[in-house]
Scaffold this motif. Structure first.
Motif, PDB file in Angstrom:
ATOM      1  N   LYS A  17     -45.557 -16.874 -15.430  1.00 35.33           N
ATOM      2  CA  LYS A  17     -44.710 -16.052 -14.569  1.00 35.33           C
ATOM      3  C   LYS A  17     -43.298 -16.616 -14.588  1.00 35.33           C
ATOM      4  O   LYS A  17     -43.096 -17.825 -14.437  1.00 35.33           O
ATOM      5  N   PRO A  18     -42.312 -15.734 -14.772  1.00 35.35           N
ATOM      6  CA  PRO A  18     -40.936 -16.232 -14.782  1.00 35.35           C
ATOM      7  C   PRO A  18     -40.526 -16.719 -13.395  1.00 35.35           C
ATOM      8  O   PRO A  18     -41.003 -16.217 -12.378  1.00 35.35           O
ATOM      9  N   ASN A  20     -37.953 -17.418 -10.164  1.00 35.10           N
ATOM     10  CA  ASN A  20     -37.073 -16.527  -9.411  1.00 35.10           C
ATOM     11  C   ASN A  20     -35.653 -16.498  -9.962  1.00 35.10           C
ATOM     12  O   ASN A  20     -34.946 -15.511  -9.795  1.00 35.10           O
ATOM     13  N   GLU A  22     -34.848 -16.654 -13.170  1.00 36.57           N
ATOM     14  CA  GLU A  22     -34.797 -16.229 -14.572  1.00 36.57           C
ATOM     15  C   GLU A  22     -34.341 -14.783 -14.738  1.00 36.57           C
ATOM     16  O   GLU A  22     -34.029 -14.362 -15.840  1.00 36.57           O
ATOM     17  N   CYS A  23     -34.341 -14.009 -13.681  1.00 37.00           N
ATOM     18  CA  CYS A  23     -33.873 -12.618 -13.752  1.00 37.00           C
ATOM     19  C   CYS A  23     -32.468 -12.554 -13.175  1.00 37.00           C
ATOM     20  O   CYS A  23     -32.203 -13.058 -12.080  1.00 37.00           O
ATOM     21  N   HIS A  25     -30.933  -9.677 -12.479  1.00 38.47           N
ATOM     22  CA  HIS A  25     -30.859  -8.457 -11.658  1.00 38.47           C
ATOM     23  C   HIS A  25     -29.690  -7.557 -12.052  1.00 38.47           C
ATOM     24  O   HIS A  25     -29.068  -6.932 -11.200  1.00 38.47           O
ATOM     25  N   CYS A  31     -35.701  -7.062 -19.595  1.00 33.01           N
ATOM     26  CA  CYS A  31     -35.789  -7.850 -18.368  1.00 33.01           C
ATOM     27  C   CYS A  31     -37.022  -8.749 -18.423  1.00 33.01           C
ATOM     28  O   CYS A  31     -38.119  -8.298 -18.773  1.00 33.01           O
ATOM     29  N   LEU A  33     -38.752  -9.888 -16.037  1.00 35.06           N
ATOM     30  CA  LEU A  33     -39.780  -9.452 -15.089  1.00 35.06           C
ATOM     31  C   LEU A  33     -40.596  -8.285 -15.649  1.00 35.06           C
ATOM     32  O   LEU A  33     -41.815  -8.232 -15.481  1.00 35.06           O
ATOM     33  N   GLU A  34     -39.931  -7.355 -16.309  1.00 33.99           N
ATOM     34  CA  GLU A  34     -40.640  -6.228 -16.926  1.00 33.99           C
ATOM     35  C   GLU A  34     -41.503  -6.708 -18.088  1.00 33.99           C
ATOM     36  O   GLU A  34     -42.632  -6.253 -18.262  1.00 33.99           O
ATOM     37  N   TYR A  36     -42.805  -9.628 -18.387  1.00 34.85           N
ATOM     38  CA  TYR A  36     -43.934 -10.342 -17.791  1.00 34.85           C
ATOM     39  C   TYR A  36     -45.006  -9.354 -17.335  1.00 34.85           C
ATOM     40  O   TYR A  36     -46.201  -9.579 -17.569  1.00 34.85           O
ATOM     41  N   GLN A  37     -44.612  -8.258 -16.701  1.00 29.78           N
ATOM     42  CA  GLN A  37     -45.580  -7.264 -16.238  1.00 29.78           C
ATOM     43  C   GLN A  37     -46.341  -6.658 -17.416  1.00 29.78           C
ATOM     44  O   GLN A  37     -47.548  -6.437 -17.339  1.00 29.78           O
TER      45      GLN A  37
END
Length: 72
Positions: A17-18, A20, A22-23, A25, A31, A33-34, A36-37
């Motif tokens: 999990k990245p 907080n 690392e993004c 925004h 991205c 976060l995307e 990772y999902q």
């Protein structure tokens, strides 16, 4: 009782999990976060498939063999 994994079929590993920070925004095309999902969804699918293979390998060898019926 869980069965040990097959040696030639290792369990899939979850993606990291990245953090907080690392993004950025700012709506990046790639991205973290995307990504990772997407990786997490692929991992969950691979894990389900792996679990099914493990269960199938652990099934008794006699599964599917019919036993003779008793005669009256």
């Amino acid at each position: 009782m869980p069965t040990p994994p097959l040696p030639h079929d290792p369990q899939p590993q979850a993606p990291s999990k990245p953090g907080n920070d690392e993004c950025c925004h700012s709506g990046c095309t790639f991205c973290v976060l995307e990504m990772y999902q997407e990786d997490l969804a692929a991992y969950e699918e691979a894990l389900r498939a792996w679990q099914q293979r493990q269960q199938a390998a652990a099934a008794p060898a006699t599964q599917g063999i019919k036993t003779p019926r008793k005669r009256a």
